[in-house]
Design an enzyme around this catalytic site. Structure first.
Site, PDB file in Angstrom:
ATOM      1  N   HIS A   1      50.189-141.328  41.937  1.00 28.23           N
ATOM      2  CA  HIS A   1      49.791-140.271  40.999  1.00 28.23           C
ATOM      3  C   HIS A   1      48.387-140.514  40.426  1.00 28.23           C
ATOM      4  O   HIS A   1      47.746-139.590  39.940  1.00 28.23           O
ATOM      5  CB  HIS A   1      50.767-140.201  39.815  1.00 28.23           C
ATOM      6  CG  HIS A   1      52.041-139.483  40.116  1.00 28.23           C
ATOM      7  ND1 HIS A   1      53.044-140.029  40.874  1.00 28.23           N
ATOM      8  CD2 HIS A   1      52.488-138.251  39.748  1.00 28.23           C
ATOM      9  CE1 HIS A   1      54.051-139.162  40.957  1.00 28.23           C
ATOM     10  NE2 HIS A   1      53.739-138.083  40.283  1.00 28.23           N
TER      11      HIS A   1
ATOM     12  N   CYS B   1      54.792-143.792  47.797  1.00 31.44           N
ATOM     13  CA  CYS B   1      55.179-144.105  46.419  1.00 31.44           C
ATOM     14  C   CYS B   1      55.285-145.623  46.308  1.00 31.44           C
ATOM     15  O   CYS B   1      56.024-146.251  47.081  1.00 31.44           O
ATOM     16  CB  CYS B   1      56.525-143.452  46.117  1.00 31.44           C
ATOM     17  SG  CYS B   1      57.221-143.931  44.521  1.00 31.44           S
TER      18      CYS B   1
ATOM     19  N   ASP C   1      57.512-139.041  48.004  1.00 35.11           N
ATOM     20  CA  ASP C   1      57.202-139.631  46.696  1.00 35.11           C
ATOM     21  C   ASP C   1      58.243-139.075  45.724  1.00 35.11           C
ATOM     22  O   ASP C   1      59.037-138.195  46.080  1.00 35.11           O
ATOM     23  CB  ASP C   1      55.777-139.225  46.279  1.00 35.11           C
ATOM     24  CG  ASP C   1      55.400-139.715  44.883  1.00 35.11           C
ATOM     25  OD1 ASP C   1      55.693-140.871  44.548  1.00 35.11           O
ATOM     26  OD2 ASP C   1      54.820-138.923  44.101  1.00 35.11           O
ATOM     27  N   SER C   2      58.188-139.545  44.481  1.00 36.58           N
ATOM     28  CA  SER C   2      59.072-138.968  43.465  1.00 36.58           C
ATOM     29  C   SER C   2      58.606-137.567  43.056  1.00 36.58           C
ATOM     30  O   SER C   2      59.367-136.818  42.470  1.00 36.58           O
ATOM     31  CB  SER C   2      59.067-139.879  42.239  1.00 36.58           C
ATOM     32  OG  SER C   2      57.728-140.024  41.789  1.00 36.58           O
TER      33      SER C   2
ATOM     34  N   CYS D   1      49.721-146.647  41.957  1.00 40.61           N
ATOM     35  CA  CYS D   1      50.675-145.545  41.847  1.00 40.61           C
ATOM     36  C   CYS D   1      49.972-144.343  42.464  1.00 40.61           C
ATOM     37  O   CYS D   1      48.794-144.085  42.153  1.00 40.61           O
ATOM     38  CB  CYS D   1      51.010-145.270  40.382  1.00 40.61           C
ATOM     39  SG  CYS D   1      51.977-143.760  40.144  1.00 40.61           S
TER      40      CYS D   1
ATOM     41  N   GLU E   1      51.927-134.717  36.652  1.00 40.96           N
ATOM     42  CA  GLU E   1      52.903-133.698  37.068  1.00 40.96           C
ATOM     43  C   GLU E   1      52.671-132.384  36.324  1.00 40.96           C
ATOM     44  O   GLU E   1      52.925-131.312  36.840  1.00 40.96           O
ATOM     45  CB  GLU E   1      54.338-134.193  36.834  1.00 40.96           C
ATOM     46  CG  GLU E   1      54.770-135.324  37.763  1.00 40.96           C
ATOM     47  CD  GLU E   1      55.073-134.878  39.200  1.00 40.96           C
ATOM     48  OE1 GLU E   1      55.483-133.724  39.408  1.00 40.96           O
ATOM     49  OE2 GLU E   1      54.870-135.701  40.117  1.00 40.96           O
TER      50      GLU E   1
HETATM   51  N1  DGL Z   1      53.983-142.028  42.448  1.00 46.86           N
HETATM   52  C1  DGL Z   1      54.886-143.089  42.262  1.00 46.86           C
HETATM   53  C2  DGL Z   1      54.312-144.449  42.597  1.00 46.86           C
HETATM   54  O1  DGL Z   1      53.398-144.534  43.392  1.00 46.86           O
HETATM   55  C3  DGL Z   1      55.848-143.144  41.102  1.00 46.86           C
HETATM   56  C4  DGL Z   1      55.820-142.275  39.903  1.00 46.86           C
HETATM   57  C5  DGL Z   1      57.166-142.256  39.205  1.00 46.86           C
HETATM   58  O2  DGL Z   1      58.030-141.516  39.678  1.00 46.86           O
HETATM   59  O3  DGL Z   1      57.382-142.994  38.219  1.00 46.86           O
HETATM   60  O4  DGL Z   1      54.776-145.444  42.123  1.00 46.86           O
END
Ligand code: DGL
Length: 285
Positions: A187, A74, A11-12, A185, A153
């Site tokens: 997150h 991600c 992931d990022s 997402c 984060e």
């Molecule tokens: N967690 C990521 C997703 O599912 C992206 C978050 C990001 O880096 O903008 O899209």
């Protein structure tokens, strides 16, 4: 492909750990390698071709580790590059969008469905198009929620600030009368409590972690590479910039994920690759 090879996810940042958690629970005998590309976080505001470049580089690295299964944990990276990497690599590679759509379509009763994600994922139309393909009679309400990513984060999982941001983003969606909301997402599950408080009881939140784990199981069984022996596994959690990991997140995130420990190691993938390209002999991180 070998049964003893790892399952690799990325992931990022820390979002993909919400999927890693399901994989670790489902496959206690498999070695898991996680990579959070914190040096390039957030992916959401970047253009698709730049994100696709990161996806290629990270998957090339996983491929060099002989990963038997790769999960793009991600959505933004999946929207930008899943199809391309599936064409290049023979390793099975999956992402969360298709399972999320499948679960969402099954869950909605009133056919009014919402999806929240990064600006990159929403702008790509990946969810909207796929939902319309699977359920042509659906009304889809899509909303980018970029401020959720830094909140997570930084470990702002239960704060008043997070609640206020959630209200600003989500009250208009609630007013559309949706009965299902896809968290597009990785997150966002960390904010699940706040999101469901704002959306109210009548709205089902969809997060495809469990269906991804099921998909992984089926693929590993099909290929006959599911590790069934009881093994001591040493899972690895890498990030590309350790300075960008918040201690506050580690404390709260560990509890949320149900991990005893959450120790990240830094792996500067791009300088590692540059050294390999210059012909320097390196020990595989
Ligand atoms: N967690 C990521 C997703 O599912 C992206 C978050 C990001 O880096 O903008 O899209």
């Amino acid at each position: 492909m070998d049964k003893n090879s790892p399952i690799a996810l990325f992931d990022s940042g820390v979002g993909g750990l919400t999927i890693a958690k399901e994989i670790i629970n489902e496959f206690p005998n498999e070695k898991i390698i996680y990579f959070g590309d914190t040096a390039h976080l957030p992916y959401g505001p970047r253009n698709q071709s730049e994100v696709r470049g990161f996806v290629m580089d990270i998957i090339e690295y996983f491929h060099s580790l002989k990963a038997k299964m790769i999960i793009i944990a991600c959505n933004t990276a999946t929207a930008a590059g899943l199809r391309e990497v599936q064409e290049v690599f023979d390793t099975p590679i999956i992402g969360p969008i298709e399972p999320g759509v499948g679960e969402g379509v099954l869950a909605t009763k009133n056919k009014r469905i919402g999806v929240i994600a990064t600006e990159g994922t929403i702008a790509s139309g990946a969810y909207q198009n796929s939902l319309k393909r699977v359920g042509p009679d659906l009304e889809v309400f899509a909303k980018a929620c970029p401020e959720f990513i830094p909140l997570v984060e930084e470990g702002e999982l239960y704060t008043l600030k997070a609640k206020k941001v959630a209200q600003r983003y989500l009250v208009p969606l609630r007013e559309e009368g949706i009965d299902t909301l896809i968290l597009g997402c990785t997150h966002f599950p960390y904010l699940g409590k706040i999101i469901s408080e704002v959306m109210g009881e009548g709205v089902e939140l969809i997060y495809p972690g469990k269906s991804i784990a099921l998909k992984v199981k089926n693929l590993l069984k099909e290929e006959n590479i599911l590790q069934e022996n009881k093994l001591e596994v040493n899972n690895k959690f890498y990030v590309s910039d350790l300075n960008r990991v918040s201690q506050n997140f580690v404390e709260l995130g560990k509890d949320f994920l149900g991990f005893k420990e959450l120790d990240f190691e830094e792996l500067d993938l791009w300088s590692y690759k540059a050294k390999v390209n210059r012909g320097e002999t390196l020990i595989q991180p």
